[in-house]
Motif scaffolding. Structure first.
Motif, short mmCIF file in Angstrom:
data_model
loop_
_atom_site.label_atom_id
_atom_site.label_comp_id
_atom_site.label_asym_id
_atom_site.label_seq_id
_atom_site.Cartn_x
_atom_site.Cartn_y
_atom_site.Cartn_z
N THR A 59 0.94 -1.24 0.00
CA THR A 59 0.06 0.03 0.00
C THR A 59 0.95 1.30 -0.07
OG1 THR A 59 -1.74 -1.15 1.35
CG2 THR A 59 -1.91 1.24 1.37
N GLN A 64 -3.32 3.70 -2.55
CA GLN A 64 -3.47 2.63 -3.59
C GLN A 64 -2.59 1.49 -3.37
OE1 GLN A 64 -3.62 4.03 -8.00
NE2 GLN A 64 -3.11 5.85 -6.93
N THR A 65 -3.02 0.14 -3.88
CA THR A 65 -2.15 -0.96 -3.48
C THR A 65 -1.56 -1.53 -5.05
OG1 THR A 65 -4.19 -2.42 -3.94
CG2 THR A 65 -3.62 -1.79 -1.73
N ARG A 66 -0.46 -2.12 -4.77
CA ARG A 66 0.39 -2.46 -6.08
C ARG A 66 0.73 -3.86 -5.75
NH1 ARG A 66 -1.85 0.96 -7.89
NH2 ARG A 66 -1.24 2.74 -9.21
#
Length: 301
Positions: A59, A64-66
């Protein structure tokens, strides 16, 4: 502006700058550890804090998460490494932990699973030399910061007063905080990125500690009252090729006294000894014997 307000603003600026490369690592546990964008595209975190190694996401500061991919880990130093691709994320500024002194102010940083940055402040309470973890990892420096270790701070950075990341925080015994220094992180990271595993020396023997007769200790002026007896020798191993036999009792390894198996394993964990002739002293048949052994590399698991 008062000096106190100036200090407060300076600390906040340091947290913001150093924290730009800190992420949350989502690995299936209720409490996510933090991670550090140590090099371009390389995230490190606390190995013991992970619930799994696949399907990991991080995060970022905007929530946003990747996805990240697992590159390797070294449980003995509590370091796990992941790769992040196609994402612009600031790389932290790594400093030198050897500059730390007892009493220096330091910050511990973390990032929550929602993307919020977190900080705790304290002082360095203990700094000393190299040490070995309970699982046999060689760590270049013992650092214990007196900071509150809130949930999610494992795997996050320790930041010095100049704003440099000097190591990765992890949990020690009885709730204490320990910091894996930057030198150890870089050494482990280099091996994992080039080899995919940590290189460790290999003798090819089974060992157990044994007490030495007092007359032998006195006769040979041995440094310890115990040694390490060889109970098994693997065929064609470095020990076998050099002529080490069952019943030999090791007392020194590369000039260093060994009194238990952990001592020997710790010395073998130094990858610099791989491929080198190392002198060992042992007791055989009541005599003190010197032998040179060409140290091999332990097969990767």
């Amino acid at each position: 502006m008062s000096s106190l307000l100036a200090l407060s603003n300076s600390l906040a600026d340091t947290v913001e700058q150093a924290g730009s490369g800190v992420v949350a690592v989502n690995s299936g546990k209720r409490i996510s550890p933090s991670g550090i964008h140590w090099r371009n595209g390389i995230i490190i975190t606390s190995d013991e804090s992970l619930g799994r190694y696949e399907e990991i996401t991080i995060t970022l500061s905007d929530g946003q998460t990747r996805p990240v991919s697992f590159l390797g880990h070294d449980p003995s130093t509590d370091i796990a490494v992941f790769q992040l691709q196609n994402q612009e994320l600031p790389v932290v500024q790594v400093g030198d932990a050897t500059n730390l002194k007892v009493g220096h102010l330091v910050l511990g940083l973390a990032r929550g699973s929602e993307g919020d940055l977190r900080a705790t402040m304290g002082a360095v309470s203990v700094v000393s030399g190299a040490w070995r973890s309970m699982s046999g990892g060689n760590i270049d420096q013992f650092i214990r910061p007196d900071i509150t270790f809130y949930p999610g701070f494992a795997g996050g950075p320790l930041v010095d007063a100049a704003g440099y990341i000097v190591g990765m925080n992890t949990s020690g015994r009885r709730g204490t905080v320990l910091t894996i220094p930057a030198a150890t992180v870089d050494r482990v990271l280099n091996q994992l990125l080039t080899k995919g595993h940590i290189s460790r020396g290999y003798l090819g023997v089974g060992m157990q500690p044994v007490r030495l007769p007092s007359n032998l200790k006195a006769a040979f002026n041995l440094p310890t009252a115990t040694g390490v007896i060889v109970v098994n020798v693997e065929p064609s191993s470095p020990a076998d090729n050099a002529g080490l036999l069952l019943g030999d009792v090791l007392v020194t390894f590369d000039g260093i006294a060994v009194s238990n198996t952990d001592d020997v394993l710790a010395l073998l964990n130094n990858s610099d000894r791989i491929g080198k002739l190392i002198n060992v002293q042992f007791v055989r048949g009541g005599a003190l014997v010197d032998l040179d052994i060409l140290i091999g590399e332990r097969p990767a698991e």
